[in-house]
Design an enzyme around this catalytic site. Sequence first.
Site, PDB file in Angstrom:
ATOM      1  N   TRP A 108       0.851  -1.203   0.000  1.00 13.19           N
ATOM      2  CA  TRP A 108       0.000   0.000   0.000  1.00 13.19           C
ATOM      3  C   TRP A 108       0.875   1.237   0.000  1.00 13.19           C
ATOM      4  O   TRP A 108       2.086   1.137   0.253  1.00 13.19           O
ATOM      5  CB  TRP A 108      -0.917   0.000   1.250  1.00 13.19           C
TER       6      TRP A 108
ATOM      7  N   ASP B 216      -0.024  11.061  -0.010  1.00 12.30           N
ATOM      8  CA  ASP B 216      -1.083  12.064   0.077  1.00 12.30           C
ATOM      9  C   ASP B 216      -2.436  11.412   0.370  1.00 12.30           C
ATOM     10  O   ASP B 216      -2.536  10.181   0.453  1.00 12.30           O
ATOM     11  CB  ASP B 216      -1.152  12.867  -1.233  1.00 12.30           C
TER      12      ASP B 216
ATOM     13  N   GLU C 187      -3.530   8.641  -1.713  1.00 10.23           N
ATOM     14  CA  GLU C 187      -2.686   7.449  -1.579  1.00 10.23           C
ATOM     15  C   GLU C 187      -1.855   7.152  -2.822  1.00 10.23           C
ATOM     16  O   GLU C 187      -1.588   6.002  -3.142  1.00 10.23           O
ATOM     17  CB  GLU C 187      -3.541   6.213  -1.258  1.00 10.23           C
ATOM     18  N   GLU C 188      -1.492   8.195  -3.546  1.00 12.59           N
ATOM     19  CA  GLU C 188      -0.780   7.979  -4.803  1.00 12.59           C
ATOM     20  C   GLU C 188       0.588   8.642  -4.853  1.00 12.59           C
ATOM     21  O   GLU C 188       1.495   8.139  -5.500  1.00 12.59           O
ATOM     22  CB  GLU C 188      -1.625   8.511  -5.979  1.00 12.59           C
TER      23      GLU C 188
ATOM     24  N   GLU D 136     -18.809   6.897  -4.483  1.00 16.43           N
ATOM     25  CA  GLU D 136     -17.582   7.678  -4.499  1.00 16.43           C
ATOM     26  C   GLU D 136     -17.561   8.648  -5.677  1.00 16.43           C
ATOM     27  O   GLU D 136     -17.245   9.813  -5.549  1.00 16.43           O
ATOM     28  CB  GLU D 136     -16.381   6.729  -4.588  1.00 16.43           C
TER      29      GLU D 136
END
Length: 650
Positions: free
Chosen positions: A155, A211, A214-215, A439
């Site tokens: 992750w 961030d 998550e990238e 989302e």
Amino acid sequence: MHGLSSLVLLGTYALQSVLGRPDASRVQGEIYKRSVDTFVATESPIALSRLLCNIGSTGCYAAGVASGIVIASPDSTNPDYFYTWTRDSALTFKEVIDTFAYDYNTTLQTEIENYSGAQAKLQGVSNPSGDLTDGGLGLGEPKFNVDETAFTGSWGRPQRDGPALRSIALITYANWLIDNGYTSTVTSILWPIIQNDLNYVAEYWNQTGYDLWEEVSGSSFFTIANQHRALVQGATLASALSKSSTAYTSVAPEILCFLQSFWSSSSGFIVANINTNDGRTGKDANTLLGSISTFDPAVGCDEATFQPCSDKALANHKVVTDSFRSVYSINSGIAEGTAVAVGRYPEDSYQGGNPWYLCTLAAAEQLYDSLIVWRSQGYIQVTSTSLAFFRDFDSSITAGTYESTSSTYTTLYDAVSTYADGYVNVVATYAATNGSLSEQFSKTDGTPLSAYDLTWSYAAFLSAANRRDGISPASWVGTGDAVPGTCAATSVVGSYTSATSTAFPASQTPQSGYTTTATLVPTTTASTSAKTTTTGTQTSTACAAASTIAVTFDDLVTTTYGETIKISGDIAALGDWDTSDAIALNANSYTSSNPLWSVTINLAAGQVIQYKYINVATDGSVTWESDPNHTVTIGASCATATTISNTWQS
Ligand SMILES: *[C@@H]1O[C@H](CO)[C@@H](O)[C@H](O)[C@H]1NC(C)=O
Ligand SMILES: *[C@@H]1O[C@H](CO)[C@@H](O)[C@H](O)[C@H]1NC(C)=O
Ligand SMILES: *[C@@H]1O[C@H](CO)[C@@H](O)[C@H](O)[C@H]1NC(C)=O
Ligand SMILES: *[C@@H]1O[C@H](CO)[C@@H](O)[C@H](O)[C@H]1NC(C)=O
Ligand SMILES: *[C@@H]1O[C@H](CO)[C@@H](O)[C@H](O)[C@H]1NC(C)=O
């Protein structure tokens, strides 16, 4: 195909079924406030109940989820969001705690206490980011399994916004407990959890991490803004509990200093990620979310903290939202200054790279926050930095300060209000007809996409809806840190100890006479908002925020012998508008040339109040001064006294 017919359709459906969605066409141009009113009224209870559905152990979509654990979404396939994220959970509980603090509710209180217990446990779970005992490194872990075990897959880790956001949420509950006389509960149960998170921030803020999307590994505006807020609030709480706040007060100004470097003066927007080479423009809803998550209604349009109505944040709002006009076909043909669907960042391709409900709502919320401050301060300031933003609403506007009595203020206020409602209308248009918020929604036809019933989407909706109603969270900035002239990479190595005491005592009920620290700036129309001059001494940079402020109300009004001037307002201390409970002013300093009536009243800090003066004649008959009501923020700051000067409105 746009305009009135779609709007009428929306309104009609909204009343008949649960929520209406006008075919595929977007509603454009003048947005009728009424259709948004209807949507907000209908969606609010749906959003809260589905948000609670996503919290274990009793939530209706949270079977098998541990008590107090928030799932990101019940969706467990493509994408599988049946996990708990520290960030999403904290943002969700920030909203739950604000809702609770505004309107006491025992169900929500148990949810909050269960959340606290779950977070105490998660802090101590060894995970791929590290352990609590390993210099706190485990606190940077972004997500866990719903049974509170570590998620061990690969992750983007660590993510350093989690501890900051969690401490902000828990500090809000801690402040409520302290205000209601339960300080020992805070000391024994909440402080150990909060302290771990604050220590993590003070130690690791100056290291890169992933961030909020998550990238990108680097330094992220959203993360840094919230880290600054966490330490400022943490220092205040530490002082209130007689704990050391030195680490937090020494580091907070340096984080604020670093925060300034996200602003690109050459490009005129906030660059979302720095200390990275991500090949993007840097335009990202990260920055809208950062600004609204650190909103403080008591500090006006403060630039250093990028308050929603600061000129930099407004300039950034335009650049970020405009960047989505050309990338989504559902936005095509919609002019600047009219709301569009907003996504994470224009280069996004995740799950198709579509607009997100929570990003579109963030665009609305930043504007509602701004409207709250403008109403409360009684003017709108336009600078060369924010000129382009305001030109969308008045093409001939020039830099200047526009008082609430001016027609320019009314034009801008009303246009921004309509613009803000437009973003909510985009969400209304593309929400599922039963009110579910997923989302994303399709960039080509608006169909709901990606994870369904996203908890954060509901939290984002509730937050935006509250701001639209003029409900703000409590103030946090206090007197604020000065931005240091030179930035330093100061960090403080902290200690980390598992929080073991997690069971809250029963009956932590509100004290009688307690007034919420959440604030309400009533949504009066632009032309009736009051201008109130508040003076106070705000000099020191490191002090505890006063919880009670001695507010002197001065009113210049000529009276005849036997008449008494009183103050009546919307809080218990001012008689709740009941003139028989109004507070009398004294005429000790009254002269014919300076007809001064005055009274000093102790009021809780961090609230916005409305009031008027009344003239009571010898026979008891009451004459009210003319509209509008006076509105004033009793800001939380070091100052323990302030004076408000008014002249009788005749
Ligand atoms: C408390 O909140 C819950 C959850 O939203 C709601 O079902 C309940 O009716 C509320 N209780 C009161 C007394 O308002
Ligand atoms: C809090 O957790 C306890 C223990 O799991 C549970 O019995 C209770 O229903 C939870 N309360 C709420 C409001 O979810
Ligand atoms: C650390 O802080 C310094 C001073 O503000 C700044 O120049 C640097 O980019 C920061 N680095 C990280 C990774 O936060
Ligand atoms: C709402 O509608 C969607 C389809 O648009 C459906 O998948 C979902 O199950 C519905 N949710 C509820 C709570 O009825
Ligand atoms: C002043 O406040 C009172 C009580 O909330 C309200 O009824 C009245 O409409 C307000 N006046 C204006 C002009 O907003």
